[in-house]
Design a protein around this motif. Structure first.
Motif: not given
Length: 282
Positions: A92-115
């Motif tokens: 499943n490689q869940l730890a790595v996949r969730t980390s990559l998903a978080a990095e992708s999310l940081e590229q589209t959402i910034r500011g208070p919502l990201m926090d």
């Protein structure tokens, strides 16, 4: 063929493209983890995955990352030429996949919502849990790709309607459809499509998607098996003629038959655009 259904649905609709490899393709440590899980039924694995995901997103403190749980392994029994079946495994490689998903999310959402969604303390804790060497190896060779609100058209190039198909249903409701085929066949199909599109329609996004998809498949052993898992969106489209429509569309483009290509695209659009529009529904 039919299988026992798992419980519950995922929402939004999520589909998966997975690569399964033989046991000896993995490291000794990975093999030990695989052997501990190899007898578990597939629907039990899917239930465990869903329950764990729900637990992570409903924590009192926002933190969707996995902590120290053992990684799940999916098992696929694929037919051999002699009539028997052989087991193949997809971590499943869940730890790595969730980390990559978080990095992708940081590229589209910034500011208070990201926090709010991914607090900095949760991200820092996740990084601290990851082993740098394991992270590097897993990132370079992810066995699973996912897509929300539909199946990417490039994935349909890899499968044909006569490939091994497992329909998971219950009382007329399709929980998912899984199509499996050897990775060597997938690579051949993708390469043929890339060659046709490079000449007939080099401007299409499908060409870029297929080129990148082919490069990903080439990371794995040639005796691996690829599985397209529709997920619950299968209940809206199955039986699905998308693989044939994509193939016919590419063939029509290669033959400069714009009418045929347009007709194939219209069939695809009428099937998938309403589903993708659900992502923007309120």
């Amino acid at each position: 063929m039919a299988s026992a259904p798992g419980s519950g649905r995922s929402f939004p609709y999520v589909s998966f493209l997975r690569v399964y490899e033989p046991l000896d393709a993995f490291s000794d440590a990975q093999q030990l983890a695989i052997l501990e899980q190899r007898t578990r039924e597939r629907h039990v694995t899917e239930d465990l995955d869903r329950v764990d995901a729900l637990r992570r997103i409903t924590r009192l403190v926002s933190d969707p990352f996995p902590h120290h749980e053992p990684d799940l392994v999916r098992v696929l029994h694929y037919p051999r030429s002699n009539g028997t079946t052989a087991p193949y495994y997809c971590p499943n490689q869940l730890a790595v996949r969730t980390s990559l998903a978080a990095e992708s999310l940081e590229q589209t959402i910034r500011g208070p919502l990201m926090d709010v969604l991914l607090p900095e303390v949760a991200r820092e804790a996740q990084q601290a849990r990851l082993d740098p060497e394991t992270l590097s190896e897993s990132t370079a060779k992810l066995h699973t790709r996912s897509a929300t609100w539909g199946v990417p058209f490039s994935w349909f190039v890899l499968i044909h309607e006569d490939d091994l198909t497992d329909v998971v249903d219950d009382d007329g409701e399709v929980h998912t459809v899984r199509v499996a085929v050897t990775i060597s066949e997938c690579i051949d199909r993708a390469r043929r499509a890339v060659a046709s599109l490079a000449i007939a329609a080099p401007e299409l996004d499908l060409l870029e998607d297929l080129t990148e998809l082919t490069e990903w498949l080439e990371l794995f052993r040639r005796d691996a098996v690829v599985e397209l898992d529709y997920g619950p969106v299968a209940d809206l489209v199955f039986p699905d003629e998308s693989p044939m429509d994509v193939r016919m569309g590419i063939e029509c483009l290669a033959e400069a038959d714009m009418t045929g290509a347009a007709a194939a695209y219209r069939r695809l659009a009428s099937r998938w655009i309403p589903i993708r529009q659900l992502a923007r529904a309120s």
